[in-house]
Scaffold this motif. Structure first.
Motif, PDB file in Angstrom:
ATOM      1  N   HIS A   1       0.819  -1.222   0.000  1.00  0.00           N
ATOM      2  CA  HIS A   1       0.000   0.000   0.000  1.00  0.00           C
ATOM      3  C   HIS A   1       0.848   1.265   0.000  1.00  0.00           C
ATOM      4  N   MET A   2       2.153   1.133   0.294  1.00  0.00           N
ATOM      5  CA  MET A   2       3.014   2.321   0.309  1.00  0.00           C
ATOM      6  C   MET A   2       3.635   2.594  -1.073  1.00  0.00           C
ATOM      7  N   GLU A   3       3.252   1.812  -2.087  1.00  0.00           N
ATOM      8  CA  GLU A   3       3.801   2.049  -3.439  1.00  0.00           C
ATOM      9  C   GLU A   3       3.517   3.496  -3.864  1.00  0.00           C
ATOM     10  N   PHE A   4       2.298   3.956  -3.594  1.00  0.00           N
ATOM     11  CA  PHE A   4       1.893   5.325  -3.946  1.00  0.00           C
ATOM     12  C   PHE A   4       2.827   6.358  -3.300  1.00  0.00           C
ATOM     13  N   CYS A   5       3.129   6.154  -2.038  1.00  0.00           N
ATOM     14  CA  CYS A   5       4.037   7.068  -1.318  1.00  0.00           C
ATOM     15  C   CYS A   5       5.429   7.013  -1.938  1.00  0.00           C
ATOM     16  N   ARG A   6       5.861   5.798  -2.311  1.00  0.00           N
ATOM     17  CA  ARG A   6       7.189   5.661  -2.925  1.00  0.00           C
ATOM     18  C   ARG A   6       7.213   6.309  -4.311  1.00  0.00           C
ATOM     19  N   ASP A   7       6.092   6.202  -5.064  1.00  0.00           N
ATOM     20  CA  ASP A   7       6.010   6.862  -6.378  1.00  0.00           C
ATOM     21  C   ASP A   7       6.243   8.360  -6.207  1.00  0.00           C
ATOM     22  N   ILE A   8       5.488   8.954  -5.266  1.00  0.00           N
ATOM     23  CA  ILE A   8       5.577  10.413  -5.076  1.00  0.00           C
ATOM     24  C   ILE A   8       6.969  10.801  -4.592  1.00  0.00           C
TER      25      ILE A   8
ATOM     26  N   PRO B   1      10.760   5.176   9.209  1.00  0.00           N
ATOM     27  CA  PRO B   1      10.770   4.216  10.323  1.00  0.00           C
ATOM     28  C   PRO B   1       9.366   3.705  10.607  1.00  0.00           C
ATOM     29  N   PHE B   2       9.210   2.861  11.589  1.00  0.00           N
ATOM     30  CA  PHE B   2       7.883   2.510  12.085  1.00  0.00           C
ATOM     31  C   PHE B   2       7.434   3.669  12.963  1.00  0.00           C
ATOM     32  N   GLY B   3       6.211   4.152  12.810  1.00  0.00           N
ATOM     33  CA  GLY B   3       5.697   5.197  13.702  1.00  0.00           C
ATOM     34  C   GLY B   3       6.250   6.583  13.400  1.00  0.00           C
ATOM     35  N   THR B   4       6.805   7.220  14.411  1.00  0.00           N
ATOM     36  CA  THR B   4       7.237   8.623  14.259  1.00  0.00           C
ATOM     37  C   THR B   4       8.701   8.759  13.823  1.00  0.00           C
ATOM     38  N   PRO B   5       8.992   9.729  12.961  1.00  0.00           N
ATOM     39  CA  PRO B   5      10.403   9.997  12.620  1.00  0.00           C
ATOM     40  C   PRO B   5      11.080  10.916  13.647  1.00  0.00           C
ATOM     41  N   ALA B   6      10.313  11.408  14.642  1.00  0.00           N
ATOM     42  CA  ALA B   6      10.828  12.438  15.558  1.00  0.00           C
ATOM     43  C   ALA B   6      12.186  12.108  16.194  1.00  0.00           C
ATOM     44  N   PRO B   7      12.404  10.886  16.729  1.00  0.00           N
ATOM     45  CA  PRO B   7      13.690  10.651  17.410  1.00  0.00           C
ATOM     46  C   PRO B   7      14.894  10.726  16.477  1.00  0.00           C
ATOM     47  N   TYR B   8      14.652  10.602  15.168  1.00  0.00           N
ATOM     48  CA  TYR B   8      15.768  10.553  14.214  1.00  0.00           C
ATOM     49  C   TYR B   8      16.096  11.921  13.632  1.00  0.00           C
ATOM     50  N   LEU B   9      15.166  12.877  13.819  1.00  0.00           N
ATOM     51  CA  LEU B   9      15.335  14.184  13.160  1.00  0.00           C
ATOM     52  C   LEU B   9      16.623  14.906  13.562  1.00  0.00           C
TER      53      LEU B   9
ATOM     54  N   PHE C   1      24.159  16.855   8.122  1.00  0.00           N
ATOM     55  CA  PHE C   1      24.526  17.655   6.949  1.00  0.00           C
ATOM     56  C   PHE C   1      25.846  18.400   7.159  1.00  0.00           C
ATOM     57  N   ARG C   2      26.218  18.563   8.436  1.00  0.00           N
ATOM     58  CA  ARG C   2      27.508  19.187   8.788  1.00  0.00           C
ATOM     59  C   ARG C   2      27.984  20.269   7.814  1.00  0.00           C
ATOM     60  N   ALA C   3      28.858  19.893   6.860  1.00  0.00           N
ATOM     61  CA  ALA C   3      29.460  20.909   5.983  1.00  0.00           C
ATOM     62  C   ALA C   3      28.546  21.308   4.825  1.00  0.00           C
ATOM     63  N   LYS C   4      27.443  20.617   4.645  1.00  0.00           N
ATOM     64  CA  LYS C   4      26.605  20.900   3.456  1.00  0.00           C
ATOM     65  C   LYS C   4      25.804  22.185   3.620  1.00  0.00           C
ATOM     66  N   LYS C   5      25.646  22.905   2.504  1.00  0.00           N
ATOM     67  CA  LYS C   5      24.856  24.156   2.549  1.00  0.00           C
ATOM     68  C   LYS C   5      23.388  23.854   2.298  1.00  0.00           C
ATOM     69  N   ILE C   6      23.136  22.779   1.513  1.00  0.00           N
ATOM     70  CA  ILE C   6      21.764  22.405   1.164  1.00  0.00           C
ATOM     71  C   ILE C   6      21.612  20.904   1.311  1.00  0.00           C
ATOM     72  N   GLY C   7      20.468  20.465   1.791  1.00  0.00           N
ATOM     73  CA  GLY C   7      20.192  19.029   1.898  1.00  0.00           C
ATOM     74  C   GLY C   7      18.694  18.797   1.795  1.00  0.00           C
ATOM     75  N   TYR C   8      18.317  17.516   1.819  1.00  0.00           N
ATOM     76  CA  TYR C   8      16.901  17.154   1.695  1.00  0.00           C
ATOM     77  C   TYR C   8      16.573  16.077   2.718  1.00  0.00           C
ATOM     78  N   VAL C   9      15.423  16.228   3.376  1.00  0.00           N
ATOM     79  CA  VAL C   9      14.967  15.203   4.313  1.00  0.00           C
ATOM     80  C   VAL C   9      13.553  14.803   3.909  1.00  0.00           C
ATOM     81  N   SER C  10      13.376  13.493   3.740  1.00  0.00           N
ATOM     82  CA  SER C  10      12.076  12.948   3.347  1.00  0.00           C
ATOM     83  C   SER C  10      11.603  12.071   4.500  1.00  0.00           C
ATOM     84  N   ALA C  11      10.554  12.522   5.218  1.00  0.00           N
ATOM     85  CA  ALA C  11      10.140  11.815   6.439  1.00  0.00           C
ATOM     86  C   ALA C  11       8.714  11.286   6.321  1.00  0.00           C
ATOM     87  N   THR C  12       8.537  10.046   6.743  1.00  0.00           N
ATOM     88  CA  THR C  12       7.193   9.450   6.795  1.00  0.00           C
ATOM     89  C   THR C  12       6.809   9.312   8.267  1.00  0.00           C
TER      90      THR C  12
END
Ligand SMILES: C[S@@+](CC[C@H](N)C(=O)[O-])C[C@H]1O[C@@H](n2cnc3c(N)ncnc32)[C@H](O)[C@@H]1O
Ligand SMILES: [Zn+2]
Length: 367
Positions: free
Chosen positions: A24-31, A116-124, A131-142
């Motif tokens: 059922h998460m195929e749709f989420c993976r497509d997006i 992850p299972f449930g909340t992504p909060a502990p990993y944020l 990202f340390r030295a990076k000026k730009i990055g991307y985070v995709s959280a479910t």
């Protein structure tokens, strides 16, 4: 035991009974894969809760801009399966058995997938700090703790997100905004500002993809977008405010409830979502039509104020019969208001019209 395979996007995956895979998460993976493509620039990717490896494999195979891909899972069976699947799909990339938090302390990527299972909060905090030295990055959280974000367990929401939810007719929008608020605060702690590229609520989960930019100014700017949504359970009045000034509903004098702190800025970036729609036309996903429907709604609601109006809840208060969104939006537009449908609810609208004007129009429609 018979080996089971599954085809999804450009990946052909082997399944294993003990390793998580939800069709059922195929749709989420497509997006999500369309979002990787819409980023445009070359990016390295970490599929940090990889299970079978499906996301990382799809991101790499479907997007020319996806460079190095790493897979991480703390489960040894997932590690073995992701290795096998990556190899079978000719995706070069290291597979690691590790707790994602530990992994983020030691590695740096441009695009982090948090599924992850449930909340992504502990990993944020770990993700943003990586990202340390990076000026730009991307985070995709479910997030699949939708009941918590939508107010069914308000103490859990306070504990995990340090925010009050409200279990009301627009609780899914509150939930996304609470999660974005948490992301903005955690990002600021790593000297980063966030910009939501695409956010949506679907079935039992919420998905948010943000671009992060390094800088104290950027961090402060995004935290300044936090605030509260006040709501009256008696007349359905709502307002989005930086700090609650009054607890009294200006429409009916009832006590207001407040959700927040939460994100009051845009949930998605229209230009980015339009790029995703263009890519979707070329991909021939099994879910192409459903993806287009979702992305067109998300695009339409960009620029609209927070807190959609659920027409069903309004007609119930007015003791009237059901009303469709089209005639209401037509009348609102004729009166000079902006309005849009919303992906959150097919019988809801977003508009800059005040509640009184919507009620008046519904009364005039005499249903
Ligand atoms: C919801 S599944 C991931 C699904 C996968 N991304 C997909 O699209 O099919 C969550 C995975 O995270 C792994 N996991 C849970 N906690 C972890 C942690 N702290 N670090 C790394 N992996 C973890 C689990 O073993 C499980 O395989
Ligand atoms: Zn009221």
């Amino acid at each position: 035991m018979k080996t089971e395979f599954v085809c999804e996007g450009k990946a052909k995956l082997q399944k294993s009974g003990s390793v998580f895979y939800n069709p059922h998460m195929e749709f989420c993976r497509d997006i999500s894969s369309l979002a990787v493509g819409a980023v445009g620039e070359k990016i390295s990717i970490c599929d940090s809760f990889c299970a079978s490896g499906i996301r990382g494999i799809r991101y790499k195979r479907e997007n020319g801009n996806a460079q190095e891909v790493a897979f991480v899972d703390m489960n040894k069976e997932a590690y073995a399966l992701a290795r096998k699947n990556a190899k079978a799909n000719r995706v070069k990339g290291k597979v690691h058995v590790s707790d994602a938090r530990k992994f983020f302390l030691e590695h740096e990527f441009d695009f982090l997938e948090l599924d992850p299972f449930g909340t992504p909060a502990p990993y944020l905090p770990y993700a943003f700090n990586s990202f340390r030295a990076k000026k730009i990055g991307y985070v995709s959280a479910t997030a699949t703790d939708v009941a918590v974000l939508c107010g069914a367990h308000s103490e859990a929401c306070l504990k995990v997100y340090q925010a009050h939810p409200i279990d009301n007719e627009f609780c899914h929008e509150n939930g996304i905004r609470i999660l974005l608020g948490k992301m903005a605060r955690e990002a600021a702690g790593a000297e980063l500002g966030i910009e939501p590229l695409v956010s949506f609520s679907h079935r039992h989960y919420m998905k948010i993809i943000v671009r992060v930019k390094k800088g104290a100014k950027e961090a402060v700017e995004s935290v300044r977008k936090l605030g509260y949504i006040g709501w009256c359970s008696r007349c359905l009045f709502r307002n989005a405010i930086k700090l609650p000034e009054t607890k009294i509903c200006p429409e009916c004098g009832n006590l207001l409830e407040f959700a927040g702190p939460l994100w009051l800025g845009e949930l998605s970036n229209r230009e980015f979502v339009e790029k995703m729609r263009e890519l979707n036309k070329e991909r021939k996903y099994a879910n192409e039509k459903a993806v287009e429907k979702m992305l067109s709604l998300i695009s339409e609601e960009c620029g609209m104020p927070p807190a959609y109006y659920d027409l069903h809840s309004i007609v119930k208060k007015l003791k009237q019969g059901a009303v469709g969104s089209e005639p209401v939006m037509e009348s609102l537009r004729a009166d000079g208001y902006r309005c849009a449908k919303t992906h959150f609810n097919p019988n809801a609208i977003k508009t800059d019209a005040p509640l009184g004007a919507i009620k008046e129009i519904i009364r005039e429609l005499k249903i």
